[in-house]
Scaffold this active site. Structure first.
Site, PDB file in Angstrom:
ATOM      1  N   SER A 184      33.316 -61.456  18.754  1.00 17.15           N
ATOM      2  CA  SER A 184      33.659 -60.866  20.046  1.00 17.15           C
ATOM      3  C   SER A 184      34.103 -59.416  19.963  1.00 17.15           C
ATOM      4  CB  SER A 184      34.751 -61.696  20.717  1.00 17.15           C
ATOM      5  OG  SER A 184      35.917 -61.686  19.928  1.00 17.15           O
ATOM      6  N   HIS A 212      31.025 -67.097  22.925  1.00 17.29           N
ATOM      7  CA  HIS A 212      30.461 -65.885  23.544  1.00 17.29           C
ATOM      8  C   HIS A 212      28.933 -65.906  23.546  1.00 17.29           C
ATOM      9  CE1 HIS A 212      33.898 -63.253  24.357  1.00 17.29           C
ATOM     10  NE2 HIS A 212      34.457 -63.749  23.269  1.00 17.29           N
ATOM     11  N   LYS A 243      34.004 -69.132  29.889  1.00 22.07           N
ATOM     12  CA  LYS A 243      33.346 -67.812  29.846  1.00 22.07           C
ATOM     13  C   LYS A 243      32.119 -67.870  30.757  1.00 22.07           C
ATOM     14  CE  LYS A 243      35.447 -66.097  25.649  1.00 22.07           C
ATOM     15  NZ  LYS A 243      35.909 -66.837  24.469  1.00 22.07           N
TER      16      LYS A 243
HETATM   17  C1  LIG Z   1      37.223 -67.335  23.964  1.00 20.45           C
HETATM   18  C2  LIG Z   1      37.038 -68.076  22.696  1.00 20.45           C
HETATM   19  C3  LIG Z   1      37.737 -69.261  22.448  1.00 20.45           C
HETATM   20  C4  LIG Z   1      38.799 -69.785  23.390  1.00 20.45           C
HETATM   21  O1  LIG Z   1      38.207 -70.389  24.501  1.00 20.45           O
HETATM   22  P1  LIG Z   1      39.175 -71.077  25.582  1.00 20.45           P
HETATM   23  O2  LIG Z   1      38.309 -72.105  26.189  1.00 20.45           O
HETATM   24  O3  LIG Z   1      39.590 -69.993  26.507  1.00 20.45           O
HETATM   25  O4  LIG Z   1      40.325 -71.654  24.831  1.00 20.45           O
HETATM   26  C5  LIG Z   1      37.473 -69.957  21.288  1.00 20.45           C
HETATM   27  N1  LIG Z   1      36.590 -69.496  20.391  1.00 20.45           N
HETATM   28  C6  LIG Z   1      35.911 -68.340  20.578  1.00 20.45           C
HETATM   29  C7  LIG Z   1      34.936 -67.883  19.551  1.00 20.45           C
HETATM   30  C8  LIG Z   1      36.128 -67.594  21.729  1.00 20.45           C
HETATM   31  O5  LIG Z   1      35.471 -66.458  21.912  1.00 20.45           O
END
Ligand SMILES: *Cc1c(COP(=O)(O)O)cnc(C)c1O
Length: 397
Positions: A184, A212, A243
């Site tokens: 990310s 992502h 997301k």
């Molecule tokens: C955003 C993200 C998470 C966390 O996701 P949530 O559902 O908000 O807890 C976990 N792993 C990765 C790789 C992320 O980018």
């Protein structure tokens, strides 16, 4: 109230403020969208949300959430194995599995919860985990909880180092190789073809957290595994519903029937914490249906990424190359990155500056994230703000 304790907390907070790393929350007054109103900054274009497909305010997604609230009420007031599982949980889990091409899936209240529920459950004495050093914090914490496993980190994207670690762990079983699908802070993809080949060579189990990548990479938005044509060759996929897939909350683990059944039996967040709210299960399900019916959204996102990236380059910026919807511009110094994001906000563009310790010293960056919902006009206005601010801070001539 313990005054001494509070004084200590305040002293620590003052240190963050002095270091320029104190975070200020900003409050949005309506749904997430390409343009939002912020209490602190007024009307702004958002280039820092994971709302990659614009589904968080898609009318059918919102309607599904409302219908879910009417049908199921607020919740079950129970953990899942007691009496806390709705039929919509099974329906959503079957849909996630079908979407990703796995046998089964299990939802959690977040991907954070999924990652911290996965690793300690499947790693007993004698097991091992090899993790990319830039993996997400939830993977790091999940691995920490797997305290019986031998744990190694390989240098980011360094396949020779990964292989050396795998050799050093001979005799352990299972050996898990875990990686983000999309990193990310860089917007780069994991080297999944090489990782899968090494896993097959050493008999390791692959775990890809594609939070992502889901909805973003791959021709139909099924993620990084689709992008590389590796369907069926990754053992475990974790991801988020918070997301691209509606953006509310929720996460999942997808894999074999045996894996999912094991998690139902023994994963601690499943056993001791309530399920994903039914409203969110309903809106997330509709987000997946919507994406499935509208693969052109993924094309639109890709076109927007190309347009914005080209625009930045034409202005003289040097964004990192990559195949995701994350387009970072390295600016060097942390304070500089924060000052630049503040200046952009004043020009009506909301992007976040990231510095040390989130990224290595000297590689502070402005991280832009594109959405399929952005119009050309919005991207042009954002580019105009980047041009003005880029000159003001001396990054552009
Ligand atoms: C955003 C993200 C998470 C966390 O996701 P949530 O559902 O908000 O807890 C976990 N792993 C990765 C790789 C992320 O980018």
């Amino acid at each position: 109230m313990n005054a001494a304790f509070d004084a200590k907390l305040n002293a620590d907070l003052d240190k963050l403020k002095a270091a320029g790393t104190y975070k200020q929350l900003r409050h949005i007054t309506g749904p997430m969208a390409p343009e939002v109103h912020m209490e602190e900054a007024g009307d702004v274009i958002v280039l820092s949300s994971n709302n990659y497909l614009g589904l968080s305010d898609e009318p059918s997604v919102v309607a599904a959430g409302k219908a879910g609230l009417d049908k199921y009420g607020a919740g079950t007031a129970s953990v899942r194995f007691i009496c806390g599982t709705f039929d919509i949980h099974r329906i959503l889990e079957d849909r996630i599995a079908a979407f990703l091409g796995t046998e089964a899936a299990l939802t959690y209240v977040s991907c954070w919860s999924a990652n911290t529920g996965l690793f300690p459950t499947i790693c007993e004495e004698g097991s091992a985990i090899v993790s990319d050093e830039l993996n997400h914090a939830s993977i790091i914490d999940g691995c920490r909880l797997a305290s019986k496993a031998k744990r190694e980190r390989y240098k980011h994207g360094d396949m020779a180092d990964l292989e050396a670690k795998l050799q050093s762990l001979r005799g352990c079983a299972p050996i898990l190789i875990v990686t983000d699908g999309v990193f990310s802070m860089e917007g780069s993809l994991a080297k999944l073809p090489e990782i899968v080949a090494l896993a097959e060579k050493y008999g390791a189990v692959t775990v890809v957290d594609d939070s992502h990548g889901t909805g973003v990479t791959g021709k139909t938005g099924r993620g990084t595994i689709e992008h590389f044509g590796l369907e069926g060759r990754v053992d475990i996929i974790t991801g988020t519903l918070g997301k691209a897939l509606g953006g509310a909350a929720g996460g999942f683990v997808a894999g074999s029937h045996a894996l999912i059944d094991t998690l139902i039996q023994r994963s601690r967040p499943q056993l001791f914490s309530n399920a994903l709210p039914a409203t969110v299960a309903c809106s997330s399900l509709q987000a997946i249906e919507y994406l499935d019916a509208h693969p052109e959204l993924v094309e639109k996102l890709r076109a927007n990424v190309a347009y914005f990236r080209d625009g930045l380059k034409r202005l003289g910026f040097k964004p990192l190359e990559g195949e995701s919807a994350i387009v970072p511009i390295i600016v060097g110094d942390t304070a500089f990155a924060i000052a630049m994001s503040d200046a952009l906000l004043k020009k009506g563009v909301f992007v976040t500056g990231f510095g040390f310790p989130v990224v290595p010293e000297g590689t502070a960056r402005i991280r832009t994230q594109l959405s399929a919902a952005l119009t050309r006009d919005e991207m042009d206005r954002a580019l105009a703000a980047f041009e003005t601010v880029g000159r003001d801070v001396g990054l552009l001539k």
